[in-house]
Design a protein around this motif. Structure first.
Motif, PDB file in Angstrom:
ATOM      1  N   SER A   1      17.118   6.717  -2.618  1.00  0.00           N
ATOM      2  CA  SER A   1      17.037   5.361  -3.187  1.00  0.00           C
ATOM      3  C   SER A   1      16.855   4.297  -2.108  1.00  0.00           C
ATOM      4  N   GLU A   2      17.410   4.546  -0.916  1.00  0.00           N
ATOM      5  CA  GLU A   2      17.266   3.545   0.149  1.00  0.00           C
ATOM      6  C   GLU A   2      15.788   3.341   0.487  1.00  0.00           C
ATOM      7  N   ARG A   3      15.050   4.442   0.555  1.00  0.00           N
ATOM      8  CA  ARG A   3      13.622   4.364   0.914  1.00  0.00           C
ATOM      9  C   ARG A   3      12.795   3.697  -0.192  1.00  0.00           C
ATOM     10  N   LEU A   4      13.244   3.863  -1.439  1.00  0.00           N
ATOM     11  CA  LEU A   4      12.481   3.329  -2.571  1.00  0.00           C
ATOM     12  C   LEU A   4      12.565   1.803  -2.681  1.00  0.00           C
ATOM     13  N   GLN A   5      13.578   1.208  -2.036  1.00  0.00           N
ATOM     14  CA  GLN A   5      13.774  -0.248  -2.173  1.00  0.00           C
ATOM     15  C   GLN A   5      12.566  -1.045  -1.698  1.00  0.00           C
ATOM     16  N   ASP A   6      11.743  -0.446  -0.815  1.00  0.00           N
ATOM     17  CA  ASP A   6      10.609  -1.177  -0.234  1.00  0.00           C
ATOM     18  C   ASP A   6       9.301  -0.913  -0.978  1.00  0.00           C
ATOM     19  N   ILE A   7       9.361  -0.189  -2.091  1.00  0.00           N
ATOM     20  CA  ILE A   7       8.128   0.231  -2.776  1.00  0.00           C
ATOM     21  C   ILE A   7       8.116  -0.314  -4.201  1.00  0.00           C
ATOM     22  N   PRO A   8       7.018  -0.966  -4.626  1.00  0.00           N
ATOM     23  CA  PRO A   8       6.962  -1.486  -6.001  1.00  0.00           C
ATOM     24  C   PRO A   8       7.224  -0.372  -7.021  1.00  0.00           C
ATOM     25  N   ARG A   9       7.955  -0.713  -8.080  1.00  0.00           N
ATOM     26  CA  ARG A   9       8.363   0.294  -9.064  1.00  0.00           C
ATOM     27  C   ARG A   9       7.183   1.003  -9.727  1.00  0.00           C
TER      28      ARG A   9
ATOM     29  N   SER B   1       0.837  -1.218   0.000  1.00  0.00           N
ATOM     30  CA  SER B   1       0.000   0.000   0.000  1.00  0.00           C
ATOM     31  C   SER B   1       0.867   1.262   0.000  1.00  0.00           C
ATOM     32  N   LEU B   2       2.195   1.083  -0.202  1.00  0.00           N
ATOM     33  CA  LEU B   2       3.109   2.234  -0.186  1.00  0.00           C
ATOM     34  C   LEU B   2       3.258   2.849  -1.576  1.00  0.00           C
ATOM     35  N   TYR B   3       3.320   4.180  -1.604  1.00  0.00           N
ATOM     36  CA  TYR B   3       3.523   4.933  -2.851  1.00  0.00           C
ATOM     37  C   TYR B   3       4.556   6.027  -2.581  1.00  0.00           C
ATOM     38  N   ALA B   4       5.323   6.374  -3.618  1.00  0.00           N
ATOM     39  CA  ALA B   4       6.306   7.459  -3.458  1.00  0.00           C
ATOM     40  C   ALA B   4       6.265   8.378  -4.672  1.00  0.00           C
ATOM     41  N   ALA B   5       6.437   9.676  -4.405  1.00  0.00           N
ATOM     42  CA  ALA B   5       6.538  10.667  -5.483  1.00  0.00           C
ATOM     43  C   ALA B   5       7.794  11.487  -5.229  1.00  0.00           C
ATOM     44  N   ILE B   6       8.606  11.641  -6.275  1.00  0.00           N
ATOM     45  CA  ILE B   6       9.845  12.429  -6.158  1.00  0.00           C
ATOM     46  C   ILE B   6       9.802  13.545  -7.189  1.00  0.00           C
ATOM     47  N   ASP B   7      10.188  14.720  -6.733  1.00  0.00           N
ATOM     48  CA  ASP B   7      10.157  15.905  -7.585  1.00  0.00           C
ATOM     49  C   ASP B   7      11.560  16.518  -7.568  1.00  0.00           C
ATOM     50  N   LEU B   8      12.215  16.497  -8.741  1.00  0.00           N
ATOM     51  CA  LEU B   8      13.568  17.061  -8.844  1.00  0.00           C
ATOM     52  C   LEU B   8      13.428  18.523  -9.263  1.00  0.00           C
TER      53      LEU B   8
ATOM     54  N   GLU C   1      23.063  13.599 -19.375  1.00  0.00           N
ATOM     55  CA  GLU C   1      24.191  13.109 -18.562  1.00  0.00           C
ATOM     56  C   GLU C   1      23.750  12.948 -17.104  1.00  0.00           C
ATOM     57  N   PHE C   2      23.023  13.956 -16.607  1.00  0.00           N
ATOM     58  CA  PHE C   2      22.545  13.889 -15.221  1.00  0.00           C
ATOM     59  C   PHE C   2      21.523  12.764 -15.071  1.00  0.00           C
ATOM     60  N   LEU C   3      20.566  12.700 -16.002  1.00  0.00           N
ATOM     61  CA  LEU C   3      19.451  11.758 -15.879  1.00  0.00           C
ATOM     62  C   LEU C   3      19.894  10.301 -15.973  1.00  0.00           C
ATOM     63  N   GLY C   4      20.891  10.015 -16.821  1.00  0.00           N
ATOM     64  CA  GLY C   4      21.386   8.634 -16.961  1.00  0.00           C
ATOM     65  C   GLY C   4      21.851   8.082 -15.631  1.00  0.00           C
ATOM     66  N   THR C   5      22.702   8.849 -14.950  1.00  0.00           N
ATOM     67  CA  THR C   5      23.223   8.405 -13.639  1.00  0.00           C
ATOM     68  C   THR C   5      22.104   8.389 -12.591  1.00  0.00           C
ATOM     69  N   ALA C   6      21.239   9.418 -12.650  1.00  0.00           N
ATOM     70  CA  ALA C   6      20.151   9.531 -11.659  1.00  0.00           C
ATOM     71  C   ALA C   6      19.226   8.320 -11.735  1.00  0.00           C
ATOM     72  N   GLN C   7      18.895   7.881 -12.957  1.00  0.00           N
ATOM     73  CA  GLN C   7      17.994   6.729 -13.119  1.00  0.00           C
ATOM     74  C   GLN C   7      18.652   5.442 -12.630  1.00  0.00           C
ATOM     75  N   ALA C   8      19.964   5.350 -12.833  1.00  0.00           N
ATOM     76  CA  ALA C   8      20.697   4.166 -12.346  1.00  0.00           C
ATOM     77  C   ALA C   8      20.675   4.128 -10.818  1.00  0.00           C
ATOM     78  N   ILE C   9      20.811   5.306 -10.195  1.00  0.00           N
ATOM     79  CA  ILE C   9      20.812   5.374  -8.716  1.00  0.00           C
ATOM     80  C   ILE C   9      19.434   4.976  -8.174  1.00  0.00           C
ATOM     81  N   LEU C  10      18.369   5.526  -8.768  1.00  0.00           N
ATOM     82  CA  LEU C  10      17.020   5.296  -8.238  1.00  0.00           C
ATOM     83  C   LEU C  10      16.436   3.945  -8.660  1.00  0.00           C
TER      84      LEU C  10
END
Length: 495
Positions: free
Chosen positions: A67-75, A5-12, A94-103
């Protein structure tokens, strides 16, 4: 994580990165975490719109925390969006490529219009008041202006000005002189002018602000004992105060946090320009914005016309309140308010807040009968109540704390949702409604007539009623004494 029942929203954002983690509970959301880090991405853009490596590093470092908090939430229950700075940056890939790998999940760079639509959606789900609204969100790199009715936006504009870009452009010397403020305001007005007619044509009944700048203003006003409604005279008073401080490093305004101080003058200039160009009379703080829009979008929950009603219903269910009794007290109080509304100048908002207090007046009993009014006030002060502004929550808590026995006049004067006299009058009507409904049966309610004359209140009952109902007669006599102690004349008579 099956069926989580967990959801997350991230705003860069251009100034800060935010993460909201919620849990869906019976058709509404419960906030579990809000994590915010000042990344100042927009400050890393050069004149050719190249994002510096240092700014990217600050962003990636923040996303490692998220990213640590996101590990418990379905993609498929996570949404990540990027706004103004990453729309502009020519090397954003360049920024987004690394950012997506992290998250470990995709990041969507949304258009200004999509950002405006999501902000409006978040406001519609969390903010009470009239249905037709203008929403203003001053971000770090862009400003969104949206009109709408109910769940539907009617005009969407995203302007490329924000509190970080205006800081870099007009306050780069860190000087808070009149000239810098004038230039910043003039430039903002020129940005707004081309869209002003389209917004004003749609019209609005209420204007809400959904950004850090408006939140900072709200905190300043509450700290200084003002009411929470933002108006042009108040904004201009704050600008004069900032000019007196002279330098950004020396900016000291009671209620302004150190964290917000850096971008406060630039945000203030933009807000003053918006007020002037759109001829806004007053603004309050929204209950949510972009991140809430993302979450409610994933949940596919309908926007309720009456957010405050949904909130009160949820409270009644959660704390097992007697809904019939709450309704009985609310109807009595509404009847009483209707009888004295003209003399006591009780407007629609005052009466709605009185009704809201009635619908949850017994919430303190869920803790204990003893000191139930104090428990009620504590709960209301500290619960998340979508649809009610911070000042309205404080008023409700104050009314519930004063629902019987001793009356704390100071508390009624300290709330800033309504003028103290209005709050006192609501308190008197609530107390009387509770006394008359105390048998918890509709067939024992007398035909009560109320007459108000300035602060004097006369309660007229049918002949012989007091003798037939000795307990309530005694309670009314005590009430007359309690009210007389704070110089509220209350007379009880039989016709």
């Amino acid at each position: 994580m099956l069926g989580s029942s967990l959801y997350a929203a991230i705003d860069l954002g251009s100034n800060s990165f935010h993460m909201l983690v919620v849990r869906e509970v019976a058709g509404s959301i419960q906030t579990l975490a809000r994590i915010k880090r000042k990344v100042r991405l927009a400050a890393g853009l050069d004149k050719d719109n190249h994002l510096s490596h240092e700014a990217m590093q600050r962003g990636w470092q923040c996303l490692r925390l998220f990213s640590e908090r996101l590990q418990d939430i379905p993609r498929d229950q996570v949404r990540v969006v990027a706004t103004a700075t990453l729309r502009l940056a020519r090397n954003s890939d360049e920024f987004l490529g690394t950012a997506q790998a992290i998250l470990g999940c995709p990041i969507q760079v949304i258009s200004g219009e999509e950002e405006a639509r999501l902000i409006y959606h978040g406001v519609a789900h969390t903010t009470g008041g009239p249905d037709q609204r203008l929403v203003v969100d001053i971000g770090g790199g862009s400003t969104e202006l949206v009109t709408g009715t109910g769940a539907q936006s009617t005009a969407l504009f995203s302007l490329s000005m924000g509190c970080v870009t205006w800081l870099e452009r007009y306050f780069t010397d860190r000087n808070l002189g009149q000239q810098n403020f004038d230039q910043a305001e003039l430039a903002a007005r020129e940005m707004i002018r081309p869209v002003a007619a389209a917004l004003m044509e749609k019209g609005w009944q209420i204007c809400v602000g959904a950004s850090g700048t408006v939140q900072a203003l709200q905190e300043i006003m509450v700290a200084q004992g003002m009411d929470e409604r933002i108006t042009l005279p108040k904004l201009e008073q704050l600008r004069r105060r900032a000019i007196q401080c002279g330098k950004l490093e020396e900016l000291e305004i009671e209620g302004l946090t150190l964290e917000r101080a850096l971008v406060f003058p630039s945000g203030l200039s933009i807000l003053i320009a918006i007020f002037k160009e759109l001829q806004i009379e007053g603004m309050t703080l929204a209950g949510g914005a972009l991140r809430e829009g993302l979450v409610y979008g994933m949940l596919h929950l309908p926007v309720e016309q009456e957010i405050r009603h949904r909130t009160l219903r949820n409270l009644q269910r959660r704390y097992l309140l007697d809904g019939e009794q709450a309704q009985r007290v609310a109807q009595l109080a509404e009847d009483f308010a209707g009888q004295v509304a003209e003399v006591w100048q009780l407007d629609a908002l005052s009466r709605e807040l009185l009704s809201s207090a009635c619908l949850i007046h017994e919430i303190g009993l869920s803790v204990d009968f003893r000191q139930a009014p104090q428990h009620a006030a504590y709960l209301v002060r500290h619960l998340d109540l979508p649809g009610f502004t911070p000042a309205q929550k404080k008023l409700l808590a104050t009314l519930l704390q004063n629902q019987n026995n001793t009356i704390d006049l100071a508390l009624l004067s300290q709330q800033n949702a309504l003028p103290p006299r209005q709050a006192q009058r609501l308190c008197r009507l609530l107390r009387l409604a509770i006394i008359f409904a105390s048998r918890r049966r509709d067939d024992t309610l007398p035909a009560v007539r109320l007459r108000a004359n300035d602060d004097a209140l006369t309660v007229t009952l049918p002949p012989g009623w007091l003798e037939q109902h000795p307990l309530r007669a005694e309670e009314l006599e005590h009430e007359s004494h309690w009210q007389s102690y704070v110089h509220w004349p209350l007379e009880v008579e039989e016709a």
